[in-house]
Design a protein around this motif. Structure first.
Motif, PDB file in Angstrom:
ATOM      1  N   GLN A 133     -56.515  -7.895 -33.054  1.00  0.00           N
ATOM      2  CA  GLN A 133     -56.616  -8.662 -34.295  1.00  0.00           C
ATOM      3  C   GLN A 133     -57.995  -9.294 -34.413  1.00  0.00           C
ATOM      4  O   GLN A 133     -58.596  -9.296 -35.488  1.00  0.00           O
ATOM      5  CB  GLN A 133     -55.523  -9.725 -34.360  1.00  0.00           C
ATOM      6  CG  GLN A 133     -54.148  -9.140 -34.622  1.00  0.00           C
ATOM      7  CD  GLN A 133     -53.031 -10.161 -34.482  1.00  0.00           C
ATOM      8  OE1 GLN A 133     -53.137 -11.150 -33.770  1.00  0.00           O
ATOM      9  NE2 GLN A 133     -51.923  -9.901 -35.165  1.00  0.00           N
ATOM     10  N   HIS A 134     -58.507  -9.810 -33.323  1.00  0.00           N
ATOM     11  CA  HIS A 134     -59.844 -10.403 -33.354  1.00  0.00           C
ATOM     12  C   HIS A 134     -60.900  -9.320 -33.565  1.00  0.00           C
ATOM     13  O   HIS A 134     -61.852  -9.514 -34.329  1.00  0.00           O
ATOM     14  CB  HIS A 134     -60.123 -11.184 -32.063  1.00  0.00           C
ATOM     15  CG  HIS A 134     -61.435 -11.900 -32.093  1.00  0.00           C
ATOM     16  ND1 HIS A 134     -61.622 -13.063 -32.803  1.00  0.00           N
ATOM     17  CD2 HIS A 134     -62.628 -11.586 -31.551  1.00  0.00           C
ATOM     18  CE1 HIS A 134     -62.881 -13.439 -32.685  1.00  0.00           C
ATOM     19  NE2 HIS A 134     -63.515 -12.561 -31.921  1.00  0.00           N
ATOM     20  N   MET A 135     -60.716  -8.188 -32.919  1.00  0.00           N
ATOM     21  CA  MET A 135     -61.686  -7.099 -33.005  1.00  0.00           C
ATOM     22  C   MET A 135     -61.815  -6.585 -34.438  1.00  0.00           C
ATOM     23  O   MET A 135     -62.897  -6.169 -34.856  1.00  0.00           O
ATOM     24  CB  MET A 135     -61.252  -5.966 -32.076  1.00  0.00           C
ATOM     25  CG  MET A 135     -62.336  -4.974 -31.789  1.00  0.00           C
ATOM     26  SD  MET A 135     -61.827  -3.805 -30.524  1.00  0.00           S
ATOM     27  CE  MET A 135     -60.922  -2.649 -31.531  1.00  0.00           C
ATOM     28  N   ARG A 136     -60.743  -6.633 -35.205  1.00  0.00           N
ATOM     29  CA  ARG A 136     -60.763  -6.147 -36.593  1.00  0.00           C
ATOM     30  C   ARG A 136     -61.716  -6.948 -37.473  1.00  0.00           C
ATOM     31  O   ARG A 136     -62.099  -6.495 -38.542  1.00  0.00           O
ATOM     32  CB  ARG A 136     -59.358  -6.187 -37.180  1.00  0.00           C
ATOM     33  CG  ARG A 136     -58.454  -5.117 -36.583  1.00  0.00           C
ATOM     34  CD  ARG A 136     -57.049  -5.224 -37.047  1.00  0.00           C
ATOM     35  NE  ARG A 136     -56.954  -5.042 -38.495  1.00  0.00           N
ATOM     36  CZ  ARG A 136     -55.859  -5.205 -39.183  1.00  0.00           C
ATOM     37  NH1 ARG A 136     -54.746  -5.549 -38.588  1.00  0.00           N
ATOM     38  NH2 ARG A 136     -55.840  -5.024 -40.480  1.00  0.00           N
ATOM     39  N   LYS A 137     -62.125  -8.124 -37.019  1.00  0.00           N
ATOM     40  CA  LYS A 137     -63.052  -8.951 -37.791  1.00  0.00           C
ATOM     41  C   LYS A 137     -64.475  -8.394 -37.741  1.00  0.00           C
ATOM     42  O   LYS A 137     -65.324  -8.791 -38.528  1.00  0.00           O
ATOM     43  CB  LYS A 137     -63.043 -10.385 -37.256  1.00  0.00           C
ATOM     44  CG  LYS A 137     -61.709 -11.081 -37.401  1.00  0.00           C
ATOM     45  CD  LYS A 137     -61.717 -12.450 -36.742  1.00  0.00           C
ATOM     46  CE  LYS A 137     -60.326 -13.084 -36.814  1.00  0.00           C
ATOM     47  NZ  LYS A 137     -60.263 -14.327 -36.063  1.00  0.00           N
ATOM     48  N   PHE A 138     -64.726  -7.498 -36.799  1.00  0.00           N
ATOM     49  CA  PHE A 138     -66.063  -6.943 -36.631  1.00  0.00           C
ATOM     50  C   PHE A 138     -66.218  -5.658 -37.437  1.00  0.00           C
ATOM     51  O   PHE A 138     -65.240  -5.007 -37.778  1.00  0.00           O
ATOM     52  CB  PHE A 138     -66.334  -6.646 -35.153  1.00  0.00           C
ATOM     53  CG  PHE A 138     -66.306  -7.874 -34.274  1.00  0.00           C
ATOM     54  CD1 PHE A 138     -67.288  -8.841 -34.376  1.00  0.00           C
ATOM     55  CD2 PHE A 138     -65.291  -8.052 -33.344  1.00  0.00           C
ATOM     56  CE1 PHE A 138     -67.264  -9.972 -33.573  1.00  0.00           C
ATOM     57  CE2 PHE A 138     -65.258  -9.174 -32.532  1.00  0.00           C
ATOM     58  CZ  PHE A 138     -66.245 -10.144 -32.654  1.00  0.00           C
ATOM     59  N   ASN A 139     -67.483  -5.270 -37.693  1.00  0.00           N
ATOM     60  CA  ASN A 139     -67.721  -4.006 -38.399  1.00  0.00           C
ATOM     61  C   ASN A 139     -67.397  -2.832 -37.467  1.00  0.00           C
ATOM     62  O   ASN A 139     -67.230  -3.002 -36.262  1.00  0.00           O
ATOM     63  CB  ASN A 139     -69.143  -3.942 -38.961  1.00  0.00           C
ATOM     64  CG  ASN A 139     -70.190  -3.838 -37.871  1.00  0.00           C
ATOM     65  OD1 ASN A 139     -70.084  -3.038 -36.950  1.00  0.00           O
ATOM     66  ND2 ASN A 139     -71.233  -4.657 -37.989  1.00  0.00           N
TER      67      ASN A 139
END
Length: 182
Positions: A129-135
């Protein structure tokens, strides 16, 4: 007259889904759990019992059990482009492992293992979920680092998690002044 058992070709997608569903249903039933446990208490391998259960399902389906088992070994190759089937196959394998563990580990140790696995899965979900915030490029860099970490850690569960700080560090290291956005 009884029809001949299927013993050539490859199992169809529908046959495989039926096997997976039937196996999950059977291994969830108390009498089947007891059957596996009794075998373990009798010094037999739990996996031998789960394999026998699979063979029984194949017979119900009109499939030669040896042929059916050989087809299971080919799923990842034959159906490599069928993501749904491959996912269900890995769930099937996990269900078999869980049925064996439940019989071999005993109630308390099995409960501990399930709690541990659930905790790992929750951490993985938080990480994703946190990783999805990145491009996408940053996500790729994170996944590459995660893959290397898992490879170096012999694919142990703990190696499948990166902290928020580790992910941010990967991205900061990836950023070069040459590619920085003004």
């Amino acid at each position: 007259m009884a029809s001949e058992m299927q013993s050539s070709g490859m199992l169809t997608r529908e046959q495989l889904f039926h096997l997976f569903e039937r196996f999950a249903t059977l291994t969830s039933q108390p009498d089947v759990k007891k059957r596996i446990l009794d075998a373990v208490l009798d010094k037999q391998e739990a996996v031998a019992v789960t394999t026998t259960i699979q063979e029984e399902i194949f017979v119900e389906m009109g499939v030669d059990p040896r042929f059916g088992l050989s087809c299971l070994g080919k799923i990842s190759t034959v159906y490599e482009n069928d993501q749904d089937l491959v996912i269900q196959f890995y769930k099937f394998l996990a269900k078999e492992e869980m049925a064996c563990d439940e019989a071999e580990l005993g109630e308390e140790e099995f409960a501990e293992k399930m709690h541990y696995q659930q905790n790992i899965q929750e951490q993985q979900l938080e990480m994703l979920q946190h990783m999805r915030k990145f491009n996408l490029d940053d996500q790729s860099a994170i996944l590459e680092k995660l893959h290397k970490q898992m490879e170096n850690g012999n694919y142990e569960s703990e190696t499948s998690i990166l902290s928020v700080e580790q992910m941010e560090e990967i991205i900061q290291r990836k950023v070069s002044p040459l590619f920085a956005v003004s």
